[in-house]
Design a protein around this motif. Structure first.
Motif, PDB file in Angstrom:
ATOM      1  N   ALA B  49       0.573  -1.218  -0.086  1.00  0.00           N
ATOM      2  CA  ALA B  49      -0.014  -0.027   0.041  1.00  0.00           C
ATOM      3  C   ALA B  49       1.025   1.335  -0.023  1.00  0.00           C
ATOM      4  CB  ALA B  49      -0.896  -0.023   1.435  1.00  0.00           C
ATOM      5  N   LEU B  50       1.917   1.225   0.754  1.00  0.00           N
ATOM      6  CA  LEU B  50       3.070   2.218   0.738  1.00  0.00           C
ATOM      7  C   LEU B  50       3.636   2.638  -0.503  1.00  0.00           C
ATOM      8  CD1 LEU B  50       4.472   4.346   2.195  1.00  0.00           C
ATOM      9  CD2 LEU B  50       6.400   2.688   2.826  1.00  0.00           C
ATOM     10  N   VAL B  51       4.024   1.483  -1.167  1.00  0.00           N
ATOM     11  CA  VAL B  51       4.613   1.563  -2.635  1.00  0.00           C
ATOM     12  C   VAL B  51       3.351   2.175  -3.641  1.00  0.00           C
ATOM     13  CG1 VAL B  51       5.333   0.299  -4.689  1.00  0.00           C
ATOM     14  CG2 VAL B  51       6.190  -0.128  -2.047  1.00  0.00           C
ATOM     15  N   GLU B  52       2.262   1.424  -3.559  1.00  0.00           N
ATOM     16  CA  GLU B  52       1.235   1.870  -4.496  1.00  0.00           C
ATOM     17  C   GLU B  52       0.751   3.336  -4.053  1.00  0.00           C
ATOM     18  OE1 GLU B  52      -0.071   0.161  -6.841  1.00  0.00           O
ATOM     19  OE2 GLU B  52      -1.715   1.367  -7.417  1.00  0.00           O
ATOM     20  N   THR B  53       0.501   3.897  -3.197  1.00  0.00           N
ATOM     21  CA  THR B  53       0.022   5.107  -2.738  1.00  0.00           C
ATOM     22  C   THR B  53       1.203   6.309  -3.070  1.00  0.00           C
ATOM     23  OG1 THR B  53       0.879   4.939  -0.356  1.00  0.00           O
ATOM     24  CG2 THR B  53      -1.672   4.548  -0.947  1.00  0.00           C
ATOM     25  N   THR B  54       2.357   5.707  -2.887  1.00  0.00           N
ATOM     26  CA  THR B  54       3.814   6.631  -3.476  1.00  0.00           C
ATOM     27  C   THR B  54       3.357   6.954  -4.787  1.00  0.00           C
ATOM     28  OG1 THR B  54       4.970   5.912  -1.387  1.00  0.00           O
ATOM     29  CG2 THR B  54       6.100   6.858  -3.321  1.00  0.00           C
ATOM     30  N   LYS B  55       3.318   5.963  -5.565  1.00  0.00           N
ATOM     31  CA  LYS B  55       3.298   6.272  -6.973  1.00  0.00           C
ATOM     32  C   LYS B  55       2.011   6.723  -7.696  1.00  0.00           C
ATOM     33  CE  LYS B  55       6.182   2.086  -8.101  1.00  0.00           C
ATOM     34  NZ  LYS B  55       6.038   0.722  -8.691  1.00  0.00           N
ATOM     35  N   LEU B  56       0.840   6.739  -6.576  1.00  0.00           N
ATOM     36  CA  LEU B  56      -0.353   7.229  -7.233  1.00  0.00           C
ATOM     37  C   LEU B  56      -0.529   8.753  -7.626  1.00  0.00           C
ATOM     38  CD1 LEU B  56      -3.081   6.088  -4.260  1.00  0.00           C
ATOM     39  CD2 LEU B  56      -2.858   5.706  -6.968  1.00  0.00           C
ATOM     40  N   PRO B  57       0.166   9.711  -7.051  1.00  0.00           N
ATOM     41  CA  PRO B  57       0.343  11.070  -7.546  1.00  0.00           C
ATOM     42  C   PRO B  57       0.950  11.138  -8.987  1.00  0.00           C
ATOM     43  CG  PRO B  57       1.487  11.232  -5.667  1.00  0.00           C
ATOM     44  CD  PRO B  57       0.942   9.650  -5.585  1.00  0.00           C
ATOM     45  N   SER B 181     -14.122  27.012  -3.417  1.00  0.00           N
ATOM     46  CA  SER B 181     -15.304  26.076  -4.046  1.00  0.00           C
ATOM     47  C   SER B 181     -14.835  24.856  -4.532  1.00  0.00           C
ATOM     48  CB  SER B 181     -16.239  27.179  -4.931  1.00  0.00           C
ATOM     49  OG  SER B 181     -16.933  28.102  -4.317  1.00  0.00           O
ATOM     50  N   ALA B 182     -15.157  23.731  -4.064  1.00  0.00           N
ATOM     51  CA  ALA B 182     -14.967  22.371  -4.934  1.00  0.00           C
ATOM     52  C   ALA B 182     -15.948  22.367  -6.081  1.00  0.00           C
ATOM     53  CB  ALA B 182     -15.089  21.421  -3.966  1.00  0.00           C
ATOM     54  N   VAL B 183     -15.400  22.613  -7.388  1.00  0.00           N
ATOM     55  CA  VAL B 183     -16.445  22.672  -8.444  1.00  0.00           C
ATOM     56  C   VAL B 183     -16.637  21.313  -9.162  1.00  0.00           C
ATOM     57  CG1 VAL B 183     -16.124  25.013  -8.579  1.00  0.00           C
ATOM     58  CG2 VAL B 183     -14.741  23.660  -9.869  1.00  0.00           C
ATOM     59  N   ARG B 184     -15.615  20.382  -8.857  1.00  0.00           N
ATOM     60  CA  ARG B 184     -15.584  19.272  -9.603  1.00  0.00           C
ATOM     61  C   ARG B 184     -14.820  18.009  -8.585  1.00  0.00           C
ATOM     62  NH1 ARG B 184     -17.174  17.084 -14.529  1.00  0.00           N
ATOM     63  NH2 ARG B 184     -17.973  19.327 -15.109  1.00  0.00           N
ATOM     64  N   THR B 185     -14.961  16.927  -9.012  1.00  0.00           N
ATOM     65  CA  THR B 185     -14.155  15.890  -8.258  1.00  0.00           C
ATOM     66  C   THR B 185     -13.206  15.192  -9.230  1.00  0.00           C
ATOM     67  OG1 THR B 185     -15.725  13.835  -8.351  1.00  0.00           O
ATOM     68  CG2 THR B 185     -16.038  15.585  -6.526  1.00  0.00           C
ATOM     69  N   PHE B 186     -12.075  14.488  -8.921  1.00  0.00           N
ATOM     70  CA  PHE B 186     -11.420  13.668  -9.430  1.00  0.00           C
ATOM     71  C   PHE B 186     -10.806  12.510  -8.575  1.00  0.00           C
ATOM     72  CE2 PHE B 186      -7.164  14.545  -7.529  1.00  0.00           C
ATOM     73  CZ  PHE B 186      -7.650  15.595  -7.057  1.00  0.00           C
ATOM     74  N   SER B 187     -10.118  11.459  -8.990  1.00  0.00           N
ATOM     75  CA  SER B 187      -9.745  10.600  -8.335  1.00  0.00           C
ATOM     76  C   SER B 187      -8.446   9.981  -7.869  1.00  0.00           C
ATOM     77  CB  SER B 187     -10.706   9.160  -8.391  1.00  0.00           C
ATOM     78  OG  SER B 187     -10.324   8.310  -7.808  1.00  0.00           O
ATOM     79  N   ILE B 188      -7.788  10.153  -6.758  1.00  0.00           N
ATOM     80  CA  ILE B 188      -6.444   9.564  -6.727  1.00  0.00           C
ATOM     81  C   ILE B 188      -6.478   8.549  -5.730  1.00  0.00           C
ATOM     82  CG2 ILE B 188      -3.816   9.988  -6.033  1.00  0.00           C
ATOM     83  CD1 ILE B 188      -4.133  12.684  -7.617  1.00  0.00           C
ATOM     84  N   GLY B 189      -6.886   9.142  -4.434  1.00  0.00           N
ATOM     85  CA  GLY B 189      -7.099   8.116  -3.299  1.00  0.00           C
ATOM     86  C   GLY B 189      -6.145   8.492  -2.243  1.00  0.00           C
ATOM     87  N   ALA B 190      -6.366   7.943  -1.007  1.00  0.00           N
ATOM     88  CA  ALA B 190      -5.676   8.212   0.129  1.00  0.00           C
ATOM     89  C   ALA B 190      -4.308   7.485   0.060  1.00  0.00           C
ATOM     90  CB  ALA B 190      -6.444   7.612   1.292  1.00  0.00           C
ATOM     91  N   GLY B 191      -3.368   8.123   1.054  1.00  0.00           N
ATOM     92  CA  GLY B 191      -2.180   7.579   1.057  1.00  0.00           C
ATOM     93  C   GLY B 191      -1.629   7.589   2.595  1.00  0.00           C
ATOM     94  N   PHE B 192      -0.279   7.400   2.855  1.00  0.00           N
ATOM     95  CA  PHE B 192       0.236   7.350   3.909  1.00  0.00           C
ATOM     96  C   PHE B 192       0.669   8.811   4.489  1.00  0.00           C
ATOM     97  CE2 PHE B 192       0.456   3.017   3.195  1.00  0.00           C
ATOM     98  CZ  PHE B 192       0.675   2.419   4.408  1.00  0.00           C
ATOM     99  N   GLU B 193       0.847   9.509   3.462  1.00  0.00           N
ATOM    100  CA  GLU B 193       1.049  11.021   3.960  1.00  0.00           C
ATOM    101  C   GLU B 193      -0.134  11.862   3.813  1.00  0.00           C
ATOM    102  OE1 GLU B 193       4.235  12.832   1.839  1.00  0.00           O
ATOM    103  OE2 GLU B 193       5.681  11.333   2.245  1.00  0.00           O
ATOM    104  N   ALA B 194      -1.144  11.626   3.307  1.00  0.00           N
ATOM    105  CA  ALA B 194      -2.296  12.602   3.191  1.00  0.00           C
ATOM    106  C   ALA B 194      -3.615  11.543   2.991  1.00  0.00           C
ATOM    107  CB  ALA B 194      -2.274  13.523   1.932  1.00  0.00           C
ATOM    108  N   ASP B 195      -4.646  12.426   3.379  1.00  0.00           N
ATOM    109  CA  ASP B 195      -5.994  11.552   3.197  1.00  0.00           C
ATOM    110  C   ASP B 195      -6.454  11.567   1.855  1.00  0.00           C
ATOM    111  OD1 ASP B 195      -6.072  11.051   5.896  1.00  0.00           O
ATOM    112  OD2 ASP B 195      -6.999  13.045   6.401  1.00  0.00           O
ATOM    113  N   GLY B 196      -5.788  12.622   1.110  1.00  0.00           N
ATOM    114  CA  GLY B 196      -6.543  12.780  -0.290  1.00  0.00           C
ATOM    115  C   GLY B 196      -5.717  14.043  -1.033  1.00  0.00           C
TER     116      GLY B 196
END
Lengths: 249, 391
Positions: B49-57, B181-196
């Motif tokens: 999960a650490l590896v995966e979430t590190t690569k996510l951004p 103002s949050a006007v739209r959403t996208f998806s990356i996901g939570a990681g160890f350093e941030a919730d999103g």
């Protein structure tokens, strides 16, 4: 118990060549235990030749050296001084492979049965055959069941040792020792756990093997009831052979 | 089973028969191996999960090359980069574009009492920075000051909130003294350093973080011209900008370096890696204990067989047979239990704790190796099976 009205030669697997002059020939054998100041001599200058097919009983008080002699002749202990020839093979200085090859021509009956509790009587006896190679492993059922029949356990083939009495376990151990058709059987108090009749039958079986298959038996026993079946009785005292005689019949 | 093993081994499966004979010991051994497996799986799950979430951004980035400060071990660590480097990069042939990329952190204290820890990306909204078409479509809206795009896969973001935003109802919230103002959403996901993650324009970013300046972005994102190798441009950029205050890498290299740093330098990665070792050690000890007790219990039987000519290799094969049986029997409940725990963890943390085929096979082989090593140690006791002692 129908022990002796069956053909024991059916148990034979591959016949192994035996020494012509005597399967056990011992000369000038000395043995020590311990080292330094605690070093103690257990055997003194033993000379002994045992003929093929004979049933020889070793007697003597505890500590007289009979078990040491048995283990040295049975390649279970390294020969320190002197000569032990087993089935024509000098054991003094022999390497592990030679000892293993020799052991495969022997049968051992210990005072304790030492059966695998997780194996049935048949499987325990099979262990005496499997060591002889793939063919023996393939054709194990007939000789194993035959030997168990011979020792009176034909109706207990698939019993685990836990479901057998002490005497029955010892008879399974006897069957295991004999199923490989050994040239020499080494037995240590094989009748100790048996009742009078069973003990007599086991020794009779060993005697019959000697007559019919030239199997040599060297047996340590204190059981006076079986002495009359011996071909020779050797008595040891303090590491020396003090008497070598024929039994009183 | 006995018949199958007899066929496979070409001999009586004594190891299996011995294990089967003592059912309570077998159950305890299987439970022990399963426990070790669960420990290993959990640590590998965290590590994965650490590896995966590190690569996510890194994955959604359009850029090919990242110019970062030389002390930037991860995407969010390190100093800022002088904007001057951006212009230097643009002057290198083969570079199609270069954009500043700002990174910050912000804790969203929500009215429902929860806190969402966001990693904030400040981007130039006139350029396509992310591959995500939703982000691309919202670039025009992002040009308005104080607008933001919200990560709907972030921890503690309700699906209803995301649906409402995407349905056309902007969600207003306070961020660092401003109302976004949050006007739209996208998806990356939570990681160890941030919730999103939160995406804002560079202008909004600089308003949110007044101490930051436009002249010092966190990274510079470089895209190369079509058909040009990013590796070649990396070399050219390094020649063109030889200053030691920056490192120039492809995005893939930067992601790999980030992963290596997270897993081997950061305490969390080291702890997970250490956890795997502890799991293996626990397994080794449990299996060694079982096998060694088993060998000790059967020493007389083994000595008897030695006396009739069985070689040491035969006894080793019995112990190894037991070791492999324990490895396989312990692995099955271990992997099943771990699958359940992975589900629980994913729901509870939002982290991508997932079982992969490679991981399962690796743990099976690792468990087998662990059991074989334990078996090999346990066989030292076999040397004590002296047939002479039986008389």
């Amino acid at each position: 118990m129908k022990l002796f009205n069956k053909d024991i030669t059916q148990t034979s697997t591959a016949a192994l060549p035996a020494d012509q002059q005597g399967p056990i020939r011992i000369k000038g054998l000395n043995h020590w235990f311990g080292s330094g100041e605690a070093r103690k001599q257990a055997l003194f200058d033993i000379d002994l030749t045992i003929e093929r097919g004979s049933l020889v009983i070793l007697m003597g008080a505890s500590g007289s050296g009979k078990t040491t002699l048995l283990t040295l002749a049975g390649c279970l202990r390294d020969v320190q001084d002197g000569s032990v020839q087993l089935l024509g093979q000098e054991l003094n200085g022999a390497d592990e492979n030679v000892l293993v090859a020799c052991r495969r021509r022997l049968g051992f009956i210990f005072q304790a049965h030492n059966l695998h509790e997780s194996l049935t009587a048949m499987q325990n006896v099979r262990m005496g055959l499997d060591v002889h190679g793939p063919q023996a492993r393939k054709d194990w059922k007939a000789p194993a069941s035959h030997l168990l029949n011979l020792v009176g356990l034909g109706d207990r083939l698939d019993y685990l040792p836990g479901n057998l009495s002490g005497g029955q376990k010892q008879r399974v151990a006897v069957a295991r020792a004999l199923v490989g058709n050994p040239d020499v059987v080494f037995a240590d108090e094989p009748t100790a756990a048996l009742d009078k009749e069973s003990g007599h039958q086991v020794v009779s079986l060993l005697k019959r093997l000697g007559t019919e298959r030239n199997t040599t038996t060297l047996m340590v026993t204190h059981d006076n009831k079986v002495l009359e079946m011996a071909d020779r009785i050797i008595t040891m005292e303090e590491g020396r052979i003090v008497k070598d005689e024929l039994p009183h019949r | 089973m006995t018949a199958l093993l007899t066929k496979l081994l070409g001999r009586l499966p004594i190891g299996w028969l011995q294990l089967k004979h003592n059912k309570s010991r077998l159950a305890a051994a299987i439970a022990g191996v399963a426990f070790a497996n669960i420990l290993i799986f959990m640590q590998l799950g965290f590590l994965g999960a650490l590896v995966e979430t590190t690569k996510l951004p890194y994955r959604p980035m359009v850029a090919d090359i990242l110019i970062s400060a030389s002390d930037a071990n991860t995407l969010s660590d390190g100093s800022n980069v002088a904007r001057q480097r951006l212009y230097q990069a643009l002057a290198v042939p083969g570079v199609a574009d270069a954009s500043p990329f700002y990174l910050g952190k912000f804790d969203w204290q929500r009215d429902n009492g929860t806190t969402v820890n966001f990693q904030v990306f400040g981007i130039d909204p006139t350029k396509q920075i992310f591959k995500d078409p939703e982000v691309d479509k919202a670039r025009a809206q992002l040009q308005l000051l104080d607008t933001a795009l919200l990560d709907r896969s972030a921890r503690n973001i309700e699906p209803e909130l995301a649906a409402s935003i995407d349905g056309g109802t902007p969600h207003r919230f306070e961020a660092n003294g401003r109302t976004l103002s949050a006007v739209r959403t996208f998806s990356i996901g939570a990681g160890f350093e941030a919730d999103g993650y939160l995406i804002v324009s560079d202008q909004t970013f600089l308003q949110m973080y007044p101490q930051r300046t436009a002249g010092a972005p966190t990274h510079i994102l470089v895209t190369v011209e079509p058909g040009v190798s990013p590796q070649t441009i990396v070399q050219n950029l390094r020649s063109a900008i030889p200053e030691k205050d920056i490192i120039i890498r492809t995005v893939e290299e930067a992601a790999a370096a980030d992963e290596a740093y997270q897993t081997t330098e950061r305490p969390v990665g080291v702890i997970f890696g250490f956890g795997v070792i502890i799991g293996v050690l626990v397994g080794l000890i449990i299996v060694y204990q079982v096998l060694s007790t088993d060998v000790a219990d059967h020493l007389r039987e083994y000595a008897t067989l030695k006396a009739v000519g069985y070689k040491q290799s035969f006894f080793l094969s019995i112990v190894f047979e037991e070791a492999i049986i324990l490895a396989i029997f312990g692995f099955i409940p271990g992997v099943l239990f771990a699958l359940g725990l992975y589900d629980v963890l994913t729901s509870a943390t939002g982290l991508p704790v997932e079982m992969t085929g490679i991981r399962a096979v690796a743990v099976l082989f690792g468990t087998s190796a662990m059991c074989l090593i334990s078996g090999a140690i346990a066989t030292r006791r076999l040397a004590g099976a002296n047939p002479a002692d039986l008389f």
